[in-house]
Scaffold this active site. Structure first.
Site, PDB file in Angstrom:
ATOM      1  N   HIS A 128       0.815  -1.215   0.000  1.00  0.00           N
ATOM      2  CA  HIS A 128       0.000   0.000   0.000  1.00  0.00           C
ATOM      3  C   HIS A 128       0.851   1.268   0.000  1.00  0.00           C
ATOM      4  CE1 HIS A 128       0.424  -0.105   4.530  1.00  0.00           C
ATOM      5  NE2 HIS A 128       0.465   1.196   4.347  1.00  0.00           N
ATOM      6  N   GLY A 151       3.389   6.419   8.171  1.00  0.00           N
ATOM      7  CA  GLY A 151       4.778   6.622   7.749  1.00  0.00           C
ATOM      8  C   GLY A 151       5.684   5.491   8.198  1.00  0.00           C
ATOM      9  N   ASN A 152       5.230   4.731   9.223  1.00  0.00           N
ATOM     10  CA  ASN A 152       5.985   3.560   9.669  1.00  0.00           C
ATOM     11  C   ASN A 152       5.758   2.360   8.760  1.00  0.00           C
ATOM     12  OD1 ASN A 152       5.826   4.687  12.894  1.00  0.00           O
ATOM     13  ND2 ASN A 152       7.657   3.589  12.258  1.00  0.00           N
ATOM     14  N   SER A 153       4.715   2.410   7.955  1.00  0.00           N
ATOM     15  CA  SER A 153       4.358   1.269   7.108  1.00  0.00           C
ATOM     16  C   SER A 153       5.537   0.817   6.256  1.00  0.00           C
ATOM     17  CB  SER A 153       3.190   1.639   6.189  1.00  0.00           C
ATOM     18  OG  SER A 153       2.009   1.799   6.926  1.00  0.00           O
ATOM     19  N   LEU A 164      -8.143 -24.573  -3.911  1.00  0.00           N
ATOM     20  CA  LEU A 164      -9.010 -25.746  -3.901  1.00  0.00           C
ATOM     21  C   LEU A 164     -10.369 -25.462  -4.512  1.00  0.00           C
ATOM     22  CD1 LEU A 164      -8.660 -27.674  -0.518  1.00  0.00           C
ATOM     23  CD2 LEU A 164      -8.094 -28.461  -2.803  1.00  0.00           C
ATOM     24  N   GLY A 165     -10.905 -24.272  -4.220  1.00  0.00           N
ATOM     25  CA  GLY A 165     -12.229 -23.932  -4.713  1.00  0.00           C
ATOM     26  C   GLY A 165     -13.336 -24.335  -3.764  1.00  0.00           C
ATOM     27  N   ASP A 168       0.104  -7.612   1.561  1.00  0.00           N
ATOM     28  CA  ASP A 168       0.517  -6.202   1.612  1.00  0.00           C
ATOM     29  C   ASP A 168       2.035  -6.061   1.632  1.00  0.00           C
ATOM     30  OD1 ASP A 168       0.136  -3.487   1.576  1.00  0.00           O
ATOM     31  OD2 ASP A 168      -0.191  -3.291   3.738  1.00  0.00           O
TER      32      ASP A 168
END
Length: 485
Positions: free
Chosen positions: A129, A231-233, A285-286, A159
């Site tokens: 992100h 901002g730490n992401s 697998l579905g 992510d």
């Protein structure tokens, strides 16, 4: 003589506690002045400060700045002015005619994030992100050097993203540790770029493990009370040996002191695949599943397993003969106790290989050989027919059928409607307030279960007539959007 001796003895006795106190202080003094106190159970020191760890790790932590160019016309401003879907239509139409023909405006949206250098050649790990839809990505090192970065690969479900810069010399790097060995209560340190304040160091403990916060199908977060802010992401969560045990990813809204990190044990395989091929391939697998509570375990007479609630037609489980109400007990001999265990195990299986899936069906235990398919992690349009829906395109929106994978991720039925996958800026749909990822459930009070339904209903609406869309927006309730054909 006896009295004198007894008095001296008593006086000496009174000095004993004082002498013991001094001796005790002398014994603990080395620990106090060495930066920690002894932990009797492990023999390790509880840190008084994190100076050495910070000085060692900070050069490998980077700031990431992104720029995204956004095109916006007056329709977006009108949408905000009238409060989105359901605004006063007569006023909306008046201002739309007033602004008709005005050019689209472009502006740049800037954002900040963090990352860390994975090896000396310039590979950098961050959050997806942080760099999503970015036109420019700049990486700034602690020494001030700045580089343009390219995206090697990204994995939205976890992510995570892998970047590459071309440094002039070898760079300091961090190592991925083993998050599985970390325990609740152990010290951890975060280094990042909160609110643009570069190389901020914060410390705390691991508060919990295995947290599910609704971010995606592979939620398995480390929860920490380390101070993590916007901002730490993408920055590292470090153990006391300076190893990365997590990638800081999320904070709990209105929850001070609660942050979440992707565990390094999960990130290792993701980063490896991104580096090798630029994408992550997972098994599929579905099926839809449900965990067994105490009552269900008693009802089915099992002590572990996961209940199959639905089987998607023509997917691997269906072809192998699995059915709804089967209980998956194990896969390739590995015991299954939760839906999260099942999801992780299936996603890690090689695509195209067979897996032995043991299930409980009625009073019998059976084993099925299932050929694992590739999980489709692409946009919702992967199995749709958006290219054929000319009627929707005239209104400025592209829609897609809801694939089984997406239905599972959104916890809805594949026939719950169609999903909007693209909006043309300045179009009728855009001006009315329809957005990407909206689910169209009804058109003019008629239920929608496929793109074909959508096309048929819109085609039968007369020109200059109203079209009403009943939509479900992620994170919000139902809304009605009205536009003129």
């Amino acid at each position: 003589m006896d009295k004198i001796s007894s008095k001296r003895g008593f006086a000496n006795y009174k000095k004993v506690p004082r002498l013991l106190t001094i001796a005790a202080m002398l014994l603990v003094a080395p620990a106090l002045f060495s930066g920690g106190v002894a932990n009797a159970s492990t023999g390790k020191l509880v840190p008084r400060n994190f100076t050495e760890l910070s000085e060692k790790a900070s050069p490998a932590v980077v700031n990431i700045r992104t720029v995204k160019t956004i095109e916006r016309g007056p329709g977006k401003a009108l949408q905000r002015f009238f409060g989105g879907p359901g605004g006063e239509q007569r006023y909306r139409e008046f201002f739309e005619k007033f602004f008709e023909g005005l050019p689209q405006q472009q502006f740049q949206r800037k954002s900040l994030g963090s990352g860390f250098i994975l090896d000396s050649q310039g590979y950098i790990v961050t959050n997806y992100h942080v760099i999503k839809n970015a036109d420019q990505i700049k990486v700034k090192l602690q020494n001030g050097d700045e580089y343009a970065a390219e995206i090697i690969g990204s994995d939205p479900p976890t992510d995570l993203a892998l970047l590459k810069i071309d440094p002039e010399k070898k760079l300091p790097a961090l190592e991925l540790g083993n998050s599985d060995k970390m325990k609740v209560g152990q010290w951890v340190v975060a280094i990042g770029n909160p609110f643009g304040l570069d190389h901020t160091v914060t410390a705390g403990i691991i508060s919990a493990k295995g947290r599910v916060i609704g971010a995606g199908p592979y939620d398995d977060f480390i929860q920490t009370d380390v101070s993590i802010n916007p901002g730490n992401s993408g920055g590292p969560l470090l153990n006391m040996d300076g190893e990365v045990v997590g990638i800081n990813t999320a904070i709990l809204p209105r929850g001070e002191g609660i942050g979440f990190a992707v565990p390094s044990s999960m990130a290792k395989e993701v980063i490896k695949q991104l580096k090798e091929s630029g994408e992550v391939t997972r098994g599929w697998l579905g099926i839809g599943v449900q965990e067994l509570n105490k009552e269900l375990k008693n009802y089915y007479d099992v002590d572990h397993g996961v209940l199959i609630t639905r089987v998607f037609p023509d997917d691997p489980a269906d072809k192998a003969g699995l059915k709804a109400n089967d209980i998956i007990i194990s896969i390739n001999g590995e015991k299954i106790s939760s839906a999260r265990e099942l999801s992780k195990l299936i996603s890690d299986l090689p695509v195209g290989k067979e897996a032995a899936i043991k299930v409980r069906r009625g009073d019998e235990t059976q084993t099925f050989r299932v050929k694992i398919a590739k999980r489709d992690e692409m946009a919702p349009s992967a199995k749709g027919d958006r290219q054929e829906d000319e009627e929707s395109a005239k209104l400025g929106l592209a829609v897609s059928d809801i694939s089984p994978q997406l239905a599972e991720r959104l916890n809805i039925s594949p026939k719950a409607g169609v999903i909007v996958v693209e909006i043309k800026p300045g179009s009728k749909a855009d001006k009315a307030g329809i957005q990407e990822k909206d689910i169209i459930k009804e058109i003019n009070h008629k239920p929608i279960s496929s793109v074909a339904d959508c096309r048929k209903i819109i085609k039968n609406v007369n020109e200059e007539s109203k079209i009403q869309f009943l939509i479900k927006r992620p994170g919000a309730g139902l809304a009605v959007v009205t536009l003129t054909k």
